[in-house]
Scaffold this active site. Structure first.
Site, PDB file in Angstrom:
ATOM      1  N   HIS A  60       5.333 -37.075 -28.552  1.00 27.03           N
ATOM      2  CA  HIS A  60       4.375 -36.071 -29.029  1.00 27.03           C
ATOM      3  C   HIS A  60       4.767 -35.766 -30.481  1.00 27.03           C
ATOM      4  O   HIS A  60       5.848 -35.228 -30.715  1.00 27.03           O
ATOM      5  CB  HIS A  60       4.434 -34.807 -28.174  1.00 27.03           C
ATOM      6  CG  HIS A  60       4.099 -35.055 -26.734  1.00 27.03           C
ATOM      7  ND1 HIS A  60       2.823 -34.920 -26.237  1.00 27.03           N
ATOM      8  CD2 HIS A  60       4.866 -35.463 -25.699  1.00 27.03           C
ATOM      9  CE1 HIS A  60       2.817 -35.221 -24.954  1.00 27.03           C
ATOM     10  NE2 HIS A  60       4.045 -35.561 -24.588  1.00 27.03           N
ATOM     11  N   LEU A  61       3.906 -36.142 -31.408  1.00 29.11           N
ATOM     12  CA  LEU A  61       4.244 -35.924 -32.828  1.00 29.11           C
ATOM     13  C   LEU A  61       3.576 -34.665 -33.388  1.00 29.11           C
ATOM     14  O   LEU A  61       3.797 -34.306 -34.533  1.00 29.11           O
ATOM     15  CB  LEU A  61       3.885 -37.148 -33.664  1.00 29.11           C
ATOM     16  CG  LEU A  61       4.693 -38.418 -33.337  1.00 29.11           C
ATOM     17  CD1 LEU A  61       4.393 -39.517 -34.342  1.00 29.11           C
ATOM     18  CD2 LEU A  61       6.190 -38.156 -33.282  1.00 29.11           C
ATOM     19  N   ARG A  62       2.764 -34.006 -32.543  1.00 38.57           N
ATOM     20  CA  ARG A  62       2.238 -32.650 -32.845  1.00 38.57           C
ATOM     21  C   ARG A  62       1.238 -32.564 -33.986  1.00 38.57           C
ATOM     22  O   ARG A  62       0.672 -31.496 -34.193  1.00 38.57           O
ATOM     23  CB  ARG A  62       3.377 -31.662 -33.109  1.00 38.57           C
ATOM     24  CG  ARG A  62       4.454 -31.598 -32.041  1.00 38.57           C
ATOM     25  CD  ARG A  62       3.922 -31.174 -30.720  1.00 38.57           C
ATOM     26  NE  ARG A  62       4.962 -30.890 -29.738  1.00 38.57           N
ATOM     27  CZ  ARG A  62       4.782 -30.924 -28.442  1.00 38.57           C
ATOM     28  NH1 ARG A  62       3.603 -31.241 -27.936  1.00 38.57           N
ATOM     29  NH2 ARG A  62       5.750 -30.633 -27.612  1.00 38.57           N
ATOM     30  N   ASN A  92      -2.386 -34.914 -27.103  1.00 36.46           N
ATOM     31  CA  ASN A  92      -2.569 -33.452 -26.991  1.00 36.46           C
ATOM     32  C   ASN A  92      -2.266 -32.737 -28.305  1.00 36.46           C
ATOM     33  O   ASN A  92      -1.420 -31.845 -28.384  1.00 36.46           O
ATOM     34  CB  ASN A  92      -1.746 -32.880 -25.837  1.00 36.46           C
ATOM     35  CG  ASN A  92      -0.261 -33.153 -25.975  1.00 36.46           C
ATOM     36  OD1 ASN A  92       0.143 -34.042 -26.719  1.00 36.46           O
ATOM     37  ND2 ASN A  92       0.543 -32.402 -25.258  1.00 36.46           N
ATOM     38  N   HIS A 232       6.689 -40.614 -17.176  1.00 35.63           N
ATOM     39  CA  HIS A 232       7.854 -39.749 -16.898  1.00 35.63           C
ATOM     40  C   HIS A 232       8.120 -39.451 -15.417  1.00 35.63           C
ATOM     41  O   HIS A 232       8.046 -38.309 -14.968  1.00 35.63           O
ATOM     42  CB  HIS A 232       7.770 -38.435 -17.688  1.00 35.63           C
ATOM     43  CG  HIS A 232       6.430 -37.759 -17.732  1.00 35.63           C
ATOM     44  ND1 HIS A 232       5.687 -37.477 -16.607  1.00 35.63           N
ATOM     45  CD2 HIS A 232       5.704 -37.313 -18.777  1.00 35.63           C
ATOM     46  CE1 HIS A 232       4.586 -36.867 -16.970  1.00 35.63           C
ATOM     47  NE2 HIS A 232       4.564 -36.773 -18.279  1.00 35.63           N
ATOM     48  N   ASP A 305       9.414 -39.137 -24.044  1.00 35.64           N
ATOM     49  CA  ASP A 305       8.553 -37.961 -23.879  1.00 35.64           C
ATOM     50  C   ASP A 305       8.967 -36.892 -24.914  1.00 35.64           C
ATOM     51  O   ASP A 305       9.013 -35.693 -24.608  1.00 35.64           O
ATOM     52  CB  ASP A 305       8.608 -37.408 -22.459  1.00 35.64           C
ATOM     53  CG  ASP A 305       7.517 -36.382 -22.188  1.00 35.64           C
ATOM     54  OD1 ASP A 305       6.669 -36.151 -23.073  1.00 35.64           O
ATOM     55  OD2 ASP A 305       7.508 -35.806 -21.080  1.00 35.64           O
ATOM     56  N   HIS A 309       9.666 -28.575 -30.189  1.00 36.34           N
ATOM     57  CA  HIS A 309       9.143 -27.206 -30.320  1.00 36.34           C
ATOM     58  C   HIS A 309       9.971 -26.472 -31.362  1.00 36.34           C
ATOM     59  O   HIS A 309      11.141 -26.811 -31.594  1.00 36.34           O
ATOM     60  CB  HIS A 309       9.232 -26.450 -28.988  1.00 36.34           C
ATOM     61  CG  HIS A 309       8.310 -26.982 -27.943  1.00 36.34           C
ATOM     62  ND1 HIS A 309       6.943 -26.851 -28.013  1.00 36.34           N
ATOM     63  CD2 HIS A 309       8.557 -27.671 -26.803  1.00 36.34           C
ATOM     64  CE1 HIS A 309       6.386 -27.424 -26.963  1.00 36.34           C
ATOM     65  NE2 HIS A 309       7.338 -27.937 -26.213  1.00 36.34           N
TER      66      HIS A 309
END
Lengths: 424, 312
Positions: A60-62, A92, A232, A305, A309
């Site tokens: 997830h690279l946001r 996402n 996962h 995964d 944050h």
């Protein structure tokens, strides 16, 4: 012999020698070294191990939307330092990657900041807005550069819609990656349901929430005779179902993550939000089952995964903390710890982090054969480093490994024969 | 006894000797509370913040009264009256409170672990007044203290905790405290209201109330939150009351002098019949009285220890 690059004094399969690279491809590895090559550039590998660049099929690279947690630039920096030459980024983001414009934006950011790699492969949303209601424009996403489809984070409950997604994506030659979770069973769950959750008074996520969906996907793949990749995997019962499916030649592939191989639910004690992840860290027995499954090829792939944050988001009571462990910086060293402990071999890691992901998602991999892409890194197995805010290149410092000393470090990383990261 | 703890997060932190010391201290304060003038200057000049981010009447009042009877200054803050409603994080709210230099923060919060979270972030004493489903140490201490007033020893006593165990911080803390003191603990509830994995808990599980009541010395009824039915954990309250509501017929199965307890507030006719709640076996009002004395003891032990004025 003509060559663009010679990396001297490196160790491949216990043999010290020189690696010859020409026009971004592997030319030859010469044990004992060579004097006959005229190379434009020479690099002294100082006896480090030669590894093919790893592929992470689940990060997830946001960006777009949550750049304060991570952006494509920082995520790819962490990737290259962690040994990854290619990463597949989940959808996402905000906006969700359910249109060509988002995919193109992500690819452009990657090219702008890292023109020579690491390489980004976006994963398109399986459903519009990840809402699980309508299929996303999969052909448009594939054309824009998506390499797979997934509703990761928001599992699709509607079996009919999920079936159609698998069928439609197969027409495009791409796979569906499923987040295996029955969201009724996991509703409001905060950690693995079991002894620790009972003691801490936290609502649990039962392992059956995962296995129920794994069973669905296996039955669907069998019925349609179409491949599905399971993301996962975290528990023994899922492993047993996948082993059964493989015995029956059902086209299922599966991944697990380094954190499920090294940590268990007891890490949550003290309401440790750094250990809060979905699926949750399970029991010691699940850890052992997963270690065996990756050794025995029941689980095909290791993926991080990577879920970065901001520090303030994890510095809250456990119930309020977001799920996720930042993984790109630490994955290789954590797994190399398993090699040192005799749980896995180097060959296992290369199969799990390079060969299988490349095969499943049709990506280029390096096996150090003539003509392979010259994506490789130099690895110092004796190097010890402490995981901390300064040693992690990801913006996300959220890992239970924080403060731990790990063994093994990437010293230099070459992609397509070009030095893109150097710690020497 | 030298009291070395900074915070009270759960009774698991306390040794048996420390629990007995709390009881002994509470005994003195119980006596003070029965005097015409119920105030001593012990904590004069100390400040206690009552930070209740979840509704509470009896626990908050009990702490408030305990602080005032020891001459400490108490300040109340509820979630609705705090910046938490404006989106401020729990940590920032707590740091803001700490900057006003209180000596202790008594916290009630709906998240398990919230008190521990605050304790890690604050220099001042944190007293857990109930966190999520996790712990309610002063309730356990007052339950134990109440029973210690009627029993000389907890050895070989059989205590039944009845009701919604899964979601009960009182049950979790009571189990730890009562077994530490030597009692044997039984739990009784429908399986949907028992924690999923308690195989290593020092308890015996029952789903049949009549069997669970056989030979017990005390029964602690727990409050049933009425929304458990909406969450699909129960078919309806009538069926629950019929199968798990404590009634007169159950007393015949227990020891003759069985004691009935309830942490309150009660749903009369659901988890306990009115007749038993008000009957001669009931210790429910004794628990309330003990609550003030126990909380005075806790505030005294934590705030009067040497060095407590040196928070930075």
């Amino acid at each position: 012999m003509q060559a663009d690059l010679v990396v001297k004094n490196v160790v491949l399969n216990d043999k010290k020698g020189d690696l010859i690279v020409h026009q971004g491809k592997i030319k030859e590895f010469v044990p004992g070294g060579t004097e006959r090559v005229q190379a434009e550039e020479e690099f002294d590998g100082q006896g480090f191990l030669l590894w093919p660049s790893l592929i992470d099929v689940h990060v997830h690279l946001r960006e777009p939307g949550f750049e304060y947690k991570e952006d494509i630039n920082s995520g790819l920096k962490a990737a290259i330092a962690g040994g990854f030459g290619q990463v597949m980024a989940m959808a996402n983001t905000n906006p969700v990657n359910d249109s060509a414009s988002v995919t193109e934006f992500m690819l452009e950011q990657a090219r702008n900041f890292h023109p020579h790699g690491p390489f980004l492969h976006p994963i398109g949303a399986l459903t519009k807005g990840l809402t699980g209601k309508e299929l996303s424009p999969m052909a448009e996403l594939a054309e824009a550069g998506c390499k797979a489809f997934s509703n990761d984070g928001l599992p699709v409950e509607n079996n009919e819609l999920f079936r159609r997604a698998v069928e439609y994506s197969s027409d495009l030659g791409l796979k569906v990656i499923d987040h295996c979770e029955d969201s009724y069973l996991s509703h409001e769950g905060l950690m693995n349901e079991g002894e620790v959750s009972a003691y801490l008074g936290l609502k649990g996520i039962p392992s059956v929430a995962e296995t129920m969906q794994v069973a669905r996907d296996i039955l669907m793949a069998a019925y349609l005779d179409l491949p599905i990749h399971l993301a996962h995997i975290s528990c023994r019962q899922s492993v047993e179902l996948i082993a059964w499916a493989k015995q029956k030649s059902i086209p299922i592939t599966a991944e697990t993550c380094p954190h499920y191989l090294v940590w268990d639910e007891t890490l949550v004690q003290g309401y440790n939000t750094l250990a809060k992840v979905n699926p949750p860290l399970r029991t010691k027995d699940d850890v052992l089952a997963l270690q065996q499954a990756v050794r025995e090829k029941v689980i095909d792939v290791l993926a991080t995964d990577h879920a970065p944050h901001a520090q303030f988001e994890k510095d809250v009571p456990f119930a309020e903390a977001p799920n996720g462990i930042s993984g790109l910086d630490t994955a290789l060293s954590l797994c190399f710890g398993l090699v040192l402990d005799g749980v896995l071999s180097n060959d296992d890691l290369i199969r799990l982090f390079v060969q299988a992901p490349a095969e499943i998602f049709d990506l280029k991999a390096n096996a150090f054969q003539e003509g392979d892409v010259a994506d490789f890194f130099l690895f110092a197995p004796e190097a010890e480093w402490e995981v901390g805010p300064e040693t992690m290149l990801s913006k996300g410092k959220n890992t239970p490994a924080l403060g731990q000393k790990l063994r093994g470090q990437v010293m230099a990383h070459f992609l397509r024969g070009r030095l893109v990261f150097n710690r020497i | 006894m030298h009291w070395s703890h900074k915070d009270l997060l759960d009774v698991s932190q306390l040794s048996v000797e420390e629990i007995r010391h709390v009881f002994e201290t509470a005994r003195h304060f119980l006596e003070i509370n029965r005097r015409p003038v119920k105030k001593v200057p012990t904590l004069k000049g100390k400040s206690v913040v009552l930070f209740f981010a979840e509704p509470s009447t009896r626990t908050k009042t009990s702490f408030d009264m305990a602080a005032k009877r020891l001459s400490a200054d108490s300040f109340s803050l509820s979630k609705s009256g705090s910046s938490l409603l404006k989106g401020e994080s729990l940590k920032d709210t707590a740091l803001t409170l700490q900057a006003m230099r209180p000596d202790a923060i008594v916290v009630r919060h709906s998240f398990s672990g919230a008190a521990e979270f605050l304790a890690k972030n604050l220099y001042c004493t944190v007293i857990n007044a109930g966190d999520g489903w996790h712990a309610h140490p002063t309730q356990a201490l007052l339950d134990g203290f109440t029973l210690s007033q009627v029993w000389e020893s907890f050895e070989n006593r059989e205590i039944l905790i009845l009701g919604d165990i899964a979601h009960s911080r009182v049950a979790r803390s009571d189990i730890i405290l009562l077994t530490k003191l030597g009692a044997r603990v039984r739990l009784c509830a429908p399986r949907t209201l028992l924690p999923f994995d308690v195989k290593n808990w020092p308890v015996t599980l029952f789903t049949d109330l009549e069997r669970a009541c056989e030979g017990v010395d005390a029964i602690i009824c727990l409050r049933l939150q009425l929304e458990r039915q909406e969450a699909g954990l129960l078919p309806d309250l009538r069926e629950y009351a019929q199968r798990y509501g404590l009634a007169r017929k159950h007393l015949a199965l227990a020891k003759d002098d069985v004691k009935i307890m309830h942490p309150g507030p009660m749903n009369r006719g659901v988890e306990i019949s009115s007749e038993l709640a008000d009957g001669d076996r009931s210790l429910i009002l004794d628990q309330v009285e003990a609550g003030v004395a126990v909380r005075m003891a806790v505030l005294y032990l934590y705030l009067a220890r040497p060095g407590t004025q040196l928070h930075h």
